[in-house]
Motif scaffolding. Structure first.
Motif, PDB file in Angstrom:
ATOM      1  N   ASP A 418      58.139 111.163 144.762  1.00 59.34           N
ATOM      2  CA  ASP A 418      57.631 112.518 144.569  1.00 59.34           C
ATOM      3  C   ASP A 418      56.413 112.845 145.437  1.00 59.34           C
ATOM      4  N   GLN A 419      56.310 112.209 146.597  1.00 57.72           N
ATOM      5  CA  GLN A 419      55.209 112.532 147.515  1.00 57.72           C
ATOM      6  C   GLN A 419      55.729 113.382 148.662  1.00 57.72           C
ATOM      7  N   SER A 420      54.933 114.370 149.021  1.00 58.00           N
ATOM      8  CA  SER A 420      55.273 115.246 150.141  1.00 58.00           C
ATOM      9  C   SER A 420      54.556 114.780 151.399  1.00 58.00           C
ATOM     10  N   GLN A 421      55.271 114.816 152.522  1.00 55.61           N
ATOM     11  CA  GLN A 421      54.636 114.438 153.790  1.00 55.61           C
ATOM     12  C   GLN A 421      55.057 115.428 154.862  1.00 55.61           C
ATOM     13  N   THR A 422      54.122 115.786 155.727  1.00 54.69           N
ATOM     14  CA  THR A 422      54.448 116.750 156.785  1.00 54.69           C
ATOM     15  C   THR A 422      54.221 116.096 158.153  1.00 54.69           C
ATOM     16  N   ALA A 423      55.107 116.400 159.094  1.00 51.49           N
ATOM     17  CA  ALA A 423      54.920 115.891 160.456  1.00 51.49           C
ATOM     18  C   ALA A 423      55.292 116.982 161.450  1.00 51.49           C
ATOM     19  N   CYS A 424      54.673 116.898 162.606  1.00 50.87           N
ATOM     20  CA  CYS A 424      54.928 117.888 163.651  1.00 50.87           C
ATOM     21  C   CYS A 424      55.281 117.142 164.939  1.00 50.87           C
ATOM     22  N   GLU A 425      56.312 117.592 165.642  1.00 47.94           N
ATOM     23  CA  GLU A 425      56.727 116.923 166.887  1.00 47.94           C
ATOM     24  C   GLU A 425      57.318 117.954 167.835  1.00 47.94           C
ATOM     25  N   TRP A 426      57.356 117.620 169.110  1.00 44.74           N
ATOM     26  CA  TRP A 426      58.095 118.469 170.037  1.00 44.74           C
ATOM     27  C   TRP A 426      59.252 117.670 170.628  1.00 44.74           C
TER      28      TRP A 426
END
Ligand code: KIV
Ligand code: ZN
Length: 511
Positions: A418-426
Motif C-alpha cells: 500500500d505504498q505509492s511511488q512516483t518516478a519520472c523518465e524520458w
C-alpha cells in the motif's frame, strides 16, 4: 448414423504451454465454462504436479464440470504425478488420468535414456497405478508420430491389456504427413488385440501446418477422439484447432464417418475469449474464426455471394457464431441487463465485483454510447487483472510529448504494501518513457520482447487493447494486457500486468 467423435479439449493444458499464454485459475474457469457451453466431451484441465496453480485449476474445474464433461489431468509415468492428479480430480464426477511416456527412438534414447523393454514396463506400470484411483485411464505414447510401427503396436497392446480405456497417439512434433499418420492409426486398428474396446485418440501438432489434416486422417482410419484447442493454441506452432477439425467433420462427416456434438455457434465467442485472456491474437485469415474468414473483397466474389451465398462460402457464418449477438448495452442499461449479458459471455459475478464492473461500464458507456460484447469482455478482463494479488497497480500516468519535445512520463504506482511511488523518465517515445518510469519503481529484471496495440471494436472511440510480452532472465515469457480508451494508459497497464504475472509466478514457484 456416423460414429460419434469425442472432442477432447486441451486449451487449458497444452494450449497454456504456449509461451506467454499462461492463465490463472480464475481465467481457466472462465474458459472452462465456455468449453462446457461448446459441449466438449473432455476437458484436460491441467498438469497438477507442475504447480499449485495447475492443481487448483484441476480441482475447481472438476467441481464446475459436474457430469457435463469428463475432466482429465495430465501426468508423466511417475507415481507422485499420478498421486497428485488423483488428488486434484477428487471431486470430479467423471475423472480421467492421462499418463504416458515417450515411445520414439529419439525420446527413449536421448530424453529418457531407457531401452524399449524398460519403456513398455514403465507404460504398463503407470497405467496399472492410475487404475488404482480411477476407472478411466488414458495413455499417451509421446512422439508416436516418429515411432517404429511395430514397437508402437507393442506398447499400445501392453497398455490396453493393462486396462487403459483410451489410447492417445500423438504426433508430438507435427512431423508426419497425413497419409502416413492415417496408415499408422490403421496399423494399430489392425494389429492390437482388443483395440475395438478402447477409444483411439489423436493429438496432432501444427509444426508443418497440417494438424487438422493429420487429425482428420486419424479419424478416417479409426480414431474416435480428437484432441484440440481453441484457436489451435499450443506448444510451438500449436495444436489442432477445434473449430477447424469440428467444421471439417461437419462438412465431410459422411465421408469420414464421424460427427461431433459440439455447439458450433459458440466458436467465435470461444475464440475471442481465449484470445483476450491469453493475449494470443488470432490472425485475420485464420480459418473459421479469423476476422476475414467470411469477408469477400473482390467484386466477382461479392457479386457471387450476393446472388447465392454458397458460390463462395462453404459455411454459413451464423453456424460458427458470426453475427450471433448484436445486443448493445448503453448508459441506460441497468445492473440486471449487464449481469445477464455477462453471464451469456461466460462471466458469473455478483456483489462488489459486479458493482465494480458496472461502474467501469457506465464510464465507458458515457464516452462511447454503445457498448458491444467485445468491450464488455475487455472491461471484465481489465478488472480481473487488477486483483488483490497484484504486486503493483497503476495510480496515474502523465506524458508530455510531440514535436519538438522530448517524450517524458511521470508514473505513480501503488505496491502491495500500500505504498505509492512516483518516478519520472524520458524515452525515445511516450511508451518507452512510461516503461522506463515503471522500471525505476518496479526494479524487475526483464526484456520487452513484443508490444502490440489493437482496437477492441471499430471507431475512433474504441477501447485500445495493448498486449506486451516480457522475457525474464530465465527465459520464461510473460504476457500482459491492458485496455483503456487512452492507449498510453493501456500500454502502462499492460506492462505492469506482465510484470505482476512474472512476480506472481516466481513467488508461486518459490513456495
Ligand atoms: O504432444 C504431446 O505428445 C502431448 C502429450 C503430453 C499428450 O502433449
Ligand atoms: Zn501436445
Amino acid at each position: 448414423m456416423t460414429r460419434k467423435i469425442n472432442i477432447f479439449d486441451t486449451t487449458l493444458r497444452d494450449g497454456e504451454q504456449s509461451p506467454g499464454a499462461s492463465m490463472n485459475t480464475e481465467e481457466k474457469l472462465v474458459v472452462a465454462r465456455q468449453l462446457l457451453r461448446l459441449n466438449v466431451d473432455v476437458i484436460e484441465a491441467g498438469f497438477p504436479i507442475s504447480s499449485p496453480g495447475d492443481f487448483e485449476s484441476v480441482r475447481r474445474i472438476s467441481e464446475l464440470a459436474g457430469d457435463k464433461a469428463t475432466v482429465c489431468a495430465l501426468t508423466r509415468a511417475v507415481e507422485k504425478d499420478i498421486d497428485s492428479a488423483a488428488d486434484a480430480l477428487k471431486y470430479a464426477k467423471r475423472p480421467r488420468i492421462h499418463t504416458g511416456i515417450g515411445v520414439s527412438p529419439s525420446h527413449m534414447r536421448d530424453k529418457l535414456r531407457i531401452t524399449e523393454d524398460e519403456c513398455v514396463e514403465r507404460a504398463i506400470k503407470c497405467v496399472k497405478y492410475a487404475k488404482k484411483f480411477v476407472e478411466d485411464v488414458q495413455f499417451y505414447a509421446e512422439d508416436a508420430g516418429r515411432s517404429d510401427f511395430d514397437f508402437l503396436v507393442r506398447v499400445i497392446q501392453a497398455v490396453v491389456d493393462a486396462g487403459a480405456t483410451v489410447v492417445n497417439i500423438p504426433d508430438t512434433t507435427g512431423y508426419s504427413l497425413p497419409e502416413d499418420f492415417g496408415r499408422r492409426i490403421k496399423y494399430l486398428m489392425d494389429n492390437v488385440n482388443g483395440i475395438e474396446n478402447v477409444t483411439v485418440s489423436v493429438h496432432c501438432h501444427n509444426d508443418l501446418g497440417m494438424a487438422t489434416a493429420l487429425s482428420l486422417a486419424g479419424v478416417r482410419n479409426g480414431a474416435t477422439q480428437v484432441e484440440c484447442t481453441i484457436n489451435g493454441l499450443g506448444e510451438r506452432a500449436g495444436n489442432t484447432a477445434m473449430e477447424e477439425v469440428v467444421m471439417g467433420l461437419r462438412m465431410h462427416g459422411e465421408d469420414l464417418d464421424g460427427h461431433t456434438d459440439i455447439n458450433t455457434r459458440e466458436f467465435l465467442k470461444a475464440s475471442r475469449l481465449v484470445s483476450s485472456i491469453t493475449g494470443m491474437n488470432v490472425q485475420a485469415n485464420k480459418a473459421i474464426v479469423g476476422a476475414n474468414a467470411f469477408a469477400h473483397s473482390s467484386g466477382i466474389h461479392q457479386d457471387g455471394v450476393l446472388k447465392k451465398r454458397d458460390t463462395y462460402e462453404i459455411i454459413d457464418p451464423a453456424d460458427v457464431g458470426v453475427g450471433a449477438s448484436q445486443i448493445v448495452l448503453t448508459a441506460r442499461s441497468g445492473h440486471a441487463a449487464l449481469k445477464h449479458r455477462l453471464e451469456e459471455l461466460g462471466y458469473e459475478m455478483d456483489g462488489e465485483e459486479l458493482d465494480r464492473v458496472y461502474e467501469a461500464f457506465l464510464n465507458l458507456a458515457d464516452k462511447k454510447k454503445e457498448v458491444y460484447d467485445e468491450d464488455l469482455e475487455s472491461l471484465v478482463n481489465e478488472q480481473e487483472r487488477n486483483d488483490e494479488t497484484a504486486a503493483f497497480v497503476l495510480e496515474s500516468v502523465q506524458i508530455s510529448c510531440g514535436f519538438p519535445l522530448k517524450p517524458t512520463a511521470t508514473v505513480t504506482l501503488r505496491n502491495d504494501a500500500d505504498q505509492s511511488q512516483t518516478a519520472c523518465e524520458w524515452g525515445t517515445g511516450p511508451v518507452d518513457a512510461v516503461y522506463k518510469a515503471c522500471n525505476k519503481i518496479m526494479q524487475v529484471d526483464n526484456e520487452l520482447s513484443e508490444f502490440s496495440v489493437q482496437s477492441v471494436t471499430r471507431g475512433i472511440d474504441a477501447l485500445g487493447e495493448v498486449t506486451v510480452r516480457v522475457t525474464a532472465p530465465d527465459g520464461e515469457v510473460y504476457t500482459g494486457r491492458g485496455s483503456d480508451g487512452d492507449i498510453i494508459v493501456s500500454s502502462a497497464k499492460a506492462y505492469i500486468n506482465a510484470i505482476n504475472r512474472l512476480l506472481n509466478d516466481k513467488r508461486q514457484h518459490r513456495r
